[in-house]
Design an enzyme around this catalytic site. Structure first.
Site, short mmCIF file in Angstrom:
data_model
loop_
_atom_site.label_atom_id
_atom_site.label_comp_id
_atom_site.label_asym_id
_atom_site.label_seq_id
_atom_site.Cartn_x
_atom_site.Cartn_y
_atom_site.Cartn_z
N LYS A 180 8.37 -1.90 7.04
CA LYS A 180 7.26 -1.89 8.16
C LYS A 180 6.95 -3.18 8.89
CE LYS A 180 3.61 -2.69 4.70
NZ LYS A 180 2.89 -1.79 3.56
N ARG A 234 -7.66 0.84 -2.51
CA ARG A 234 -7.20 1.33 -1.20
C ARG A 234 -6.95 2.82 -1.22
NH1 ARG A 234 -1.91 -1.41 1.95
NH2 ARG A 234 -1.07 0.59 1.39
C1 LIG Z 1 3.59 -2.25 2.51
C2 LIG Z 1 3.74 -1.06 1.50
C3 LIG Z 1 4.88 -1.00 0.53
C4 LIG Z 1 5.86 -2.27 0.50
O1 LIG Z 1 5.27 -3.52 -0.23
P1 LIG Z 1 6.01 -4.89 -0.43
O2 LIG Z 1 5.02 -5.54 -1.30
O3 LIG Z 1 6.22 -5.41 0.71
O4 LIG Z 1 6.96 -4.41 -1.30
C5 LIG Z 1 4.91 -0.19 -0.45
N1 LIG Z 1 3.77 1.05 -0.56
C6 LIG Z 1 2.97 0.95 0.42
C7 LIG Z 1 1.93 2.27 0.48
C8 LIG Z 1 2.81 0.13 1.28
O5 LIG Z 1 1.79 0.33 2.41
#
Ligand SMILES: *Cc1c(COP(=O)(O)O)cnc(C)c1O
Length: 356
Positions: free
Chosen positions: A36, A129
């Site tokens: 992302k 969240r």
């Molecule tokens: C961004 C995100 C991740 C990955 O997060 P990192 O800390 O970059 O590994 C995993 N799960 C969800 C739901 C996210 O929003």
């Protein structure tokens, strides 16, 4: 060459993916490669797949749509909106969900498309969240019961996300809670759930400290693959690169100026009242990039003698007084980027992407 550009080293990303995936698989965890930060970079997604990733995760369907031809399963990380379910069923195989209304809409759409869409039911373990609050067992069980009645969707497991809003650290205790909930669902409904999706890169701290409960068999990993970093413990994963992303920006001004602004002070362009320390006269350079396209707090000049003094939307102000290198107008400064700066650079239409 035109500047600024972000240079993405795909070999380093592939290498990091392999190292991190190996650690996960040695602990019975299947890694999802989270893209992302890259605003739908197919090159980056392919590097992860080349490194052994079987599922790509992204928070936006527009990005997953770009990965259509990449041979991997696609997971939507942010809860889908009801308005998005048509694209969801087309571009994603799996999604994280907490609302039965949305899952019903997905079910309808999947039946229409002749597909089975996989659902991971999110449980909130206290980070506050997304997800059904873990103490709200009745709501969790009621939602499971309703999902099981639907066609076109398959409940593949439960998941959680931590260390994002509430900054809560994944622990043996909160993750153990997740395993218990999964077992309870399996017993009550006489089903088997194949998946417990145990969080993001911060959950790797449980592998580091040996506290990963049995049963957690998936993690969704962005930061740890891209930067080799586990944020909770602020440790680098051994044998990974932290510099797969570099920003190159051009110098457009070099002038001798004082370190203290002259005159009566108001607020700066970002409505802050800045403070300054008098360090006498300085040799200062301006690079043609700013807060719109990067984040100066999350980038480090590769030349250790340079320090970042500040920035506005389109200007980055550097102190080059202590540099041995005799910089000239048109020279290029290289920065190693941290997560937030990568996100800004990759999302900005003004920063070109160069892959090496
Ligand atoms: C961004 C995100 C991740 C990955 O997060 P990192 O800390 O970059 O590994 C995993 N799960 C969800 C739901 C996210 O929003």
């Amino acid at each position: 060459m035109k500047y600024p550009f972000i240079e993405v080293n795909l070999e380093k990303i592939k290498h990091n993916t392999k190292v991190v995936s190996n650690i996960c698989r040695n602990h019975g965890v299947n890694p999802v490669g989270v893209t992302k930060v890259s605003s739908g970079s197919t090159e980056l997604a392919k590097a992860m797949v080349d490194g052994g990733i079987g599922i790509l995760g992204d928070s936006k369907l527009d990005n997953l749509a770009k990965f259509k031809d990449i041979p991997a399963k696609k997971m939507l990380l942010r809860l889908p909106g009801i308005s998005e379910v048509e694209n969801l069923v087309e571009f994603a195989d799996i999604s994280l969900n907490s609302q039965i209304e949305t899952i019903r809409a997905i079910s309808k759409e999947a039946i229409k498309a002749g597909k089975i869409h996989e659902i991971v039911l999110m449980v909130d373990l206290g980070d506050l969240r997304e997800g059904i609050f873990y103490k709200n067992k009745g709501e969790i069980l009621k939602t499971v019961e309703k999902i099981l009645e639907l066609e076109g969707v398959k409940l593949v497991g439960i998941g959680t996300n931590l260390t994002c809003y509430g900054a809560i650290i994944p622990s043996e205790e909160n993750m153990g809670e997740l395993v218990k909930i999964k077992e309870e669902i399996e017993k009550i409904f006489n089903i088997e759930l194949e998946l417990i999706s145990g969080g993001n890169s911060s959950s790797l701290c449980l592998i580091q400290n040996g506290g990963l409960p049995k049963g957690i068999n998936q993690m969704r990993l962005g930061t740890s693959i891209l930067l080799g970093l586990v944020e909770v413990t602020w440790t680098m994963i051994p044998n990974t690169y932290n510099d797969a992303f570099k920003l190159k920006a051009e110098i457009v001004e070099i002038q001798e100026k004082p370190s203290m602004p002259i005159g009566e002070k108001a607020m700066d362009a970002f409505r802050n009242v800045p403070t300054f320390e008098d360090k006498g006269m300085m040799k200062r350079a301006i690079c043609a990039i700013g807060k719109q396209d990067c984040d100066p707090e999350f980038m480090i000049p590769d030349n250790k003698d340079i320090n970042i003094l500040g920035s506005s939307s389109d200007h980055l102000i550097l102190n080059i007084t202590n540099c041995d290198m005799d910089y000239k107008i048109g020279d290029v400064i290289s920065f190693t980027l941290d997560y937030v700066a990568i996100l800004r650079c990759m999302t900005s239409p003004y920063v070109r992407r160069v892959y090496i």
